[in-house]
Scaffold this motif. Sequence first.
Motif, PDB file in Angstrom:
ATOM      1  N   ALA A 403       0.834  -1.209   0.000  1.00 13.52           N
ATOM      2  CA  ALA A 403       0.000   0.000   0.000  1.00 13.52           C
ATOM      3  C   ALA A 403       0.865   1.254   0.000  1.00 13.52           C
ATOM      4  O   ALA A 403       0.576   2.227  -0.708  1.00 13.52           O
ATOM      5  CB  ALA A 403      -0.936  -0.012   1.198  1.00 13.52           C
ATOM      6  N   ALA A 404       1.934   1.252   0.806  1.00 15.04           N
ATOM      7  CA  ALA A 404       2.839   2.398   0.831  1.00 15.04           C
ATOM      8  C   ALA A 404       3.512   2.590  -0.528  1.00 15.04           C
ATOM      9  O   ALA A 404       3.674   3.717  -1.002  1.00 15.04           O
ATOM     10  CB  ALA A 404       3.890   2.207   1.923  1.00 15.04           C
ATOM     11  N   ALA A 405       3.886   1.487  -1.156  1.00 16.74           N
ATOM     12  CA  ALA A 405       4.521   1.571  -2.471  1.00 16.74           C
ATOM     13  C   ALA A 405       3.557   2.139  -3.508  1.00 16.74           C
ATOM     14  O   ALA A 405       3.934   2.982  -4.338  1.00 16.74           O
ATOM     15  CB  ALA A 405       5.001   0.185  -2.897  1.00 16.74           C
ATOM     16  N   ARG A 406       2.317   1.714  -3.464  1.00 15.22           N
ATOM     17  CA  ARG A 406       1.345   2.221  -4.432  1.00 15.22           C
ATOM     18  C   ARG A 406       1.056   3.694  -4.195  1.00 15.22           C
ATOM     19  O   ARG A 406       0.771   4.437  -5.143  1.00 15.22           O
ATOM     20  CB  ARG A 406       0.068   1.390  -4.355  1.00 15.22           C
ATOM     21  CG  ARG A 406       0.268  -0.059  -4.827  1.00 15.22           C
ATOM     22  CD  ARG A 406      -0.993  -0.875  -4.734  1.00 15.22           C
ATOM     23  NE  ARG A 406      -2.001  -0.388  -5.670  1.00 15.22           N
ATOM     24  CZ  ARG A 406      -3.240  -0.883  -5.758  1.00 15.22           C
ATOM     25  NH1 ARG A 406      -3.598  -1.871  -4.948  1.00 15.22           N
ATOM     26  NH2 ARG A 406      -4.083  -0.411  -6.621  1.00 15.22           N
ATOM     27  N   ALA A 407       1.128   4.136  -2.950  1.00 22.90           N
ATOM     28  CA  ALA A 407       0.953   5.563  -2.671  1.00 22.90           C
ATOM     29  C   ALA A 407       2.082   6.378  -3.296  1.00 22.90           C
ATOM     30  O   ALA A 407       1.861   7.464  -3.831  1.00 22.90           O
ATOM     31  CB  ALA A 407       0.894   5.795  -1.165  1.00 22.90           C
TER      32      ALA A 407
END
Length: 870
Positions: A403-407
């Motif tokens: 999720a952090a990477a996609r953000a």
Amino acid sequence: MPVRSAALDALPVRGAVPALLSALDGHGTAVLCAPPGTGKTTLVPLVLAGLVGDGPPRRVVVAEPRRIAARAAARRMAWLLGEEAGGSVGFTVRGERVAGTGTRVEVVTTGVLLQRLQRDQELAGVDAVVLDECHERHLDADTAAAFLLDVREALRPGLRLVAASATTDAEGWSRLLGGAPVVRAEGVSYPVETVWAPPARPVRPPHGMRVDPAQLAHVAAVVRRALAEREGDVLCFLPGVGEIARVAGLLGGAGAEVLQVHGRAPAAVQDAVLAPRAGGGRRVVLATSVAESSLTVPGVRVVVDSGLAREPRTDHARGLGALTTVRASRAAARQRAGRAGREAPGTVYRCWSEAEHGLLPAFPAPEIRLADLAGFALHAACWGDPDATGLALLDPPPAGALAAARAVLASVGAVDGAGRATPRGARMARLGLHPRLARALVDGPAAAGAAGPGAVRRVAEVVALLSEEPPREYGDDLVAAWRRAAAGGDAYAARWRAEAGRLAALAATEPSGAAGGTGSASGTSGPRGTGGGRGAERGQGGDDRFAGVVVGLAFPERVARRQGPGRFLMASGTRAVLADGSRLASAGDWLAVAVADRSAGSADARLRLAAPLDEDTALAAAEHLLASAQEVHWEDGDVVARAVERLGAITLAERPLTAPDPALLRAALLRGLEEEGPAGLLRWSKEAGALRERLAFLHRTLGGDWPDVSDAALTARAEDWLEPELSRARRRADLARIDAGQALARLLPWASGEAARLDELAPERIEVPSGSRIRVDYSGEQPVLAVKLQELFGLAETPRVGGAGGVPVLVHLLSPAGRPAAVTADLASFWGSGYRAVRAELRGRYPKHPWPEDPATAEPTRHTSARLRR
């Protein structure tokens, strides 16, 4: 030169080749387990390509986790064929390709393989892929395996796939490859003696990238001991380049040639280490984990293992993937020890105790569990599976990290709202950089207001500085570091120039180049002042602008504004300070921060590398963080309402709001009630407080419709009992005017009719035998009736509240002076026994008051004995 048949025939893996070919013919996939030195990396690809044996000609791609291993494997295979690399066997690594049209076996890094799969999902012309050293569980290798399985299932079922390793989870890989057969090869291993060599005194454990110098001094001492006690060359494993350089410096005068092998070493140095030794003399090879597998260093009979390794983590100081120092696993220790027994019996010196060995992790953790997943997420999005749920992976990516990477991808425009790759995201993936740096390379020239190959080159130079952080001695001013690298002759400067040239050429040849980034980008321009004198003066669009733009594009959340001398606030909300004497102290009000770290216990981060930029550039770089909003909240004990323009956490402008949004205003008031409680904000008369206590008693004893009037419950139901006053309130003073008692009455159970029984069930006062109406105190767990003892003469039973069979009050019997004389919940018992002791104690002190021997028949009174006689 003729094929070296004798060398090929001597490779132990040859005995497993028929079973491997049979497995591939029948299933199309296979898992090959072969110990080090058996020839799995060299013979198997040659057989699959038909270059050895009588098989049909095929084109084979071999994926290695490291560049040094890819080059060495290709050159070894070419040597076995009597050729030079680039003919039948070639290799491609980042920045270097040695292959031609006739190449049948091409060795590539897993990163290169991923780039090819993104450009050509079918891998046209490739008949088989060998994933070598898959036990290392590098993220690129796991991702490439997942993509290749997709290709086999959907596009090319005839593509052959081999997962090869010396030690691996064979059954796990077999399941991943759809029940692939497992083929095992027997190796020729020589005995390796283990010598435990822990430090004499405790050393500090590694922290981040830091290794205790005492530990490195001990490793150097063990190397000297090994040279004295054993024959042959020494291979010493250390975690990184810095540790290798330090130990090399400690080995002066050791009587051996000291060589350094790591991923940053020049190719010529790496090749020299892997070549047979010419002439006499001994060698000490200091190496990182690149030498754990795939490579044989000739002449090595002794291994010195520091017991340290580097694992990936997210570098929160830079927002990029990074490495941290950890204790090596037992599996890695076995691999390292095996290097001593490749050619003859050997010895491994382990720089830890045998007792510590049992406490080491069994295997290194898969990279997908630890690493920054921004690159993986971009690959998955470009592949068409943004959530990575359809990829065949041995370990799924952690949900939080993904999720952090996609953000991050969304913030740089690489994916859309659904997580699908945008056209610019696809272009960024092809650059082979971290998505943050790819964004800077793509958008940098246009954002800097420049065009042409010169602009592309300058942006590429700054991106190269961010790809590999400059040495600390370069300072914290990124522009100064840029100039030093361009003018310098150290190893870092050489690597930087090569990477800058590669990135410039790559950016210039990509379609839809950035801001006129067309044509040749070869040659080194360097920043202003390093040759050519291009650009304006500092702060007027020259080097500062390029550096600030590139850093701001890569790390928009770390655009920072000055808050005071040497102090800055980043858009992320982190406060950071400059080191004393920093050249950036006079740089202006805005910085683009490339590196900032915060030590344990420190409130502020320390700025390590940054570039000045102007406000317009800062706002453009972090445009997605710009927000204008009404901020209405409870702050410092009252409502604060203002219109604010922010860049992340940085306040750009604000003004008071005269007519705030009613919903936001209500939420702020409710927040105030939550923080300070109704008792702290509303107007509570004595009667209102008593009503709340009575209701709390009834809720506690009877429940049902009687309301909970605790702070939490009243706050949760504020809209039920504070309307319409709450709707009219704007600030704390308005809340303070609300009559809490009147408002609280709205919570009484009117609908059920129980509200009418309030005075019956929880009377405010109780009439006692003397005729007095005494107030009941409901503030405690049990209601209290505090009354003078003489007023209760003749009352046999304790009064009760709460309805029929309710709760007896706790009677506080007072002396004539109103001081507690006794406490009882059973009056009958008190009159029978306790009264005599109280009478004996108090009658002499209060002789004017009645103290009858029989209180049950005495007349209750509020007065003295004399008044009673009148």
